[in-house]
Motif scaffolding. Structure first.
Motif, PDB file in Angstrom:
ATOM      1  N   SER A 325       5.027 -15.986  36.021  1.00 14.60           N
ATOM      2  CA  SER A 325       5.583 -16.105  37.374  1.00 14.60           C
ATOM      3  C   SER A 325       5.200 -17.433  38.010  1.00 14.60           C
ATOM      4  O   SER A 325       6.035 -18.104  38.628  1.00 14.60           O
ATOM      5  CB  SER A 325       5.090 -14.947  38.250  1.00 14.60           C
ATOM      6  OG  SER A 325       5.495 -13.708  37.736  1.00 14.60           O
ATOM      7  N   ILE A 389      11.283 -12.436  36.933  1.00 16.71           N
ATOM      8  CA  ILE A 389      12.623 -12.894  37.335  1.00 16.71           C
ATOM      9  C   ILE A 389      12.718 -13.001  38.852  1.00 16.71           C
ATOM     10  O   ILE A 389      13.306 -13.948  39.392  1.00 16.71           O
ATOM     11  CB  ILE A 389      13.696 -11.928  36.783  1.00 16.71           C
ATOM     12  CG1 ILE A 389      13.756 -12.037  35.257  1.00 16.71           C
ATOM     13  CG2 ILE A 389      15.058 -12.230  37.397  1.00 16.71           C
ATOM     14  CD1 ILE A 389      14.641 -10.994  34.613  1.00 16.71           C
ATOM     15  N   SER A 390      12.139 -12.040  39.556  1.00 20.08           N
ATOM     16  CA  SER A 390      12.198 -12.057  41.021  1.00 20.08           C
ATOM     17  C   SER A 390      11.502 -13.287  41.592  1.00 20.08           C
ATOM     18  O   SER A 390      12.021 -13.938  42.507  1.00 20.08           O
ATOM     19  CB  SER A 390      11.557 -10.782  41.580  1.00 20.08           C
ATOM     20  OG  SER A 390      11.601 -10.778  42.994  1.00 20.08           O
TER      21      SER A 390
END
Length: 457
Positions: A325, A389-390
């Motif tokens: 992330s 992904i977020s």
């Protein structure tokens, strides 16, 4: 020449926030050495907000003493301060003193304040300076600013920051820990950080080297921008003279007043790339308010609110999810800037929709942080994929919005970019001040222990 300017603008932009971004990614190693421990991020947040005295001073000087402050000298000063502070930090970051009856890492905190002063002030000086170059280099500058988070992130991955292992510790009958499994006590696991591939000192020296590159890039940018401004002035004079001659030859005397009125009603500027005169887009007062509101909102999310809870959002899914992330999110920033270069869209409606989309991804990230240490799908590969992904789309969409706002305001005036930088810092400060008590005072978010957290299915 265009390629060189793009490269220099990118390196210059990378120096904007590289020092503070570097300290954030290095925290997993630093907190184990300094007496403040995991309270150190809260100290950093306060220091960064105190450093907003720099952009406040510059903004007030632009407002009340226009022309008195030479932004080129200011940029030279803050970059040199950044080089010296990051270099000294490499030697003195471990030094501690007693303050008010407690031991504190005084040298680290003082030098971090100066680094924060450099990075915060860059928001109201670097952007206005880019007005001296063509609009195409503004996007390249934002790409470099995105690299200021990506480069330290990649260095931290190479260094092995935050990599952990779970040690099986069994409590024996007499209470002494034993790494070997035993049936005499209850099994427990201890989280231990793996040693880094190179030291914190080396990392801090690398930050100093990056600031040196920023200084060198700025030196060449100032020289090349003077040449470009001279060429632009000559080109604009030629276009204006040509337009005047053409209008004199083609216009009747009776139509002259109508022609002058039309020129005044349609503001224009010279496109130095094509050498033609094009109409300049004007915005209403309400649109300006919307643009500056989006600036504050987007930067509050990306610089203040969401970064403070990224560990709570990602760590329940594992150490790999957190590093993906952070790293891929950093890559999304310059990628969004590249997309903005080839697919620009200045429509305020589109920017509002993209801001809403990015806010939606941010809301999902916040939800997982609130539910920590047991968020949705915490024990599933789908959960890890969704959180990564977020974060990528959250950073990517809002980075595109920030770039296009910079391009829009760059086309308006120098003061518009100065106020843009001030609003960036204001939004970031509000976001950080909102999150500080929630995270550090009230303990609203609960951290996940990678080795011992157990959640009900």
């Amino acid at each position: 020449m265009a390629f060189v300017l793009h490269l220099l603008a990118c390196i210059f932009g990378a120096g904007a926030w590289v020092a503070i971004n570097g300290l954030w990614v290095e925290l997993p190693l630093i907190v184990n050495e300094l007496p403040e421990g995991w309270y150190l991020p809260s100290y950093l947040t306060v220091l960064i907000q105190m450093a907003n005295v720099g952009p406040l001073f510059v903004t007030l000087m632009y407002k009340f003493k226009p022309g008195k402050l030479n932004e080129i000298y200011v940029i030279y000063f803050i970059i040199i301060v950044g080089i010296v502070a990051s270099f000294l930090l490499g030697f003195f970051w471990r030094e501690t003193t007693w303050v008010a009856g407690q031991i504190h890492s005084t040298a680290f905190l003082i030098l971090t304040f100066f680094l924060s002063l450099v990075d915060c002030t860059s928001s109201v000086t670097f952007l206005p300076f880019m007005m001296q170059l063509q609009a195409q280099y503004m996007t390249t500058y934002f790409i470099g600013e995105g690299m200021s988070g990506l480069i330290p992130g990649l260095l931290s991955l190479i260094q092995g920051v935050g990599m952990v292992k779970c040690i099986n510790i069994t409590q024996s009958a007499n209470g002494t820990p034993n790494v070997e499994n035993s049936t005499l006590g209850q099994n427990e696991f201890e989280t231990q950080y793996l040693p880094a591939n190179f030291s914190v000192q080396v990392f801090l020296f690398l930050l100093s080297v990056m600031m040196v590159f920023c200084l060198v890039a700025f030196v060449f940018l100032t020289k090349l921008s003077k040449k470009e401004n001279l060429n632009r002035s000559l080109l604009q004079s030629a276009v204006t003279l040509n337009s005047y001659s053409t209008s004199e030859n083609l216009s009747e005397p009776s139509d002259q007043g109508h022609t002058d009125t039309q020129k005044q009603d349609e503001p224009s500027y010279v496109d130095t790339t094509s050498g033609t005169e094009v109409n300049k887009t004007t915005y209403s007062y309400g649109q300006y308010i919307l643009i500056y509101f989006l600036t504050a909102w987007v930067n509050a999310l990306t610089n203040g609110i969401l970064p403070s809870i990224q560990t709570y959002s990602c760590m329940p899914y594992g150490n790999l999810a957190y590093h993906l992330s952070a790293t891929l999110g950093s890559m999304a920033n310059p990628l969004a800037c590249l997309i903005a270069m080839f697919l620009p869209n200045r429509s305020p409606v589109v920017l509002v929709l993209l801001s809403l989309l990015g806010t939606g991804f941010g809301a999902y990230n916040m939800t997982t942080a609130v539910m920590s240490p047991c968020p949705i799908l915490h024990d599933s590969a789908w959960g890890m994929a969704l959180i990564v992904i977020s974060w990528i789309f959250f950073i990517g969409t809002l980075s595109y919005v920030k770039v296009m706002i910079g391009v829009i305001l760059r086309s308006q005036s120098h003061s518009a970019l100065v106020w843009c930088g001030a609003v960036v810092q204001l939004g970031s400060m509000i976001g950080a001040l909102v999150m500080f008590p929630l995270v550090n005072v009230y303990g609203f978010f609960k951290s996940a222990d990678l080795c011992n957290t157990q959640c009900l299915s």
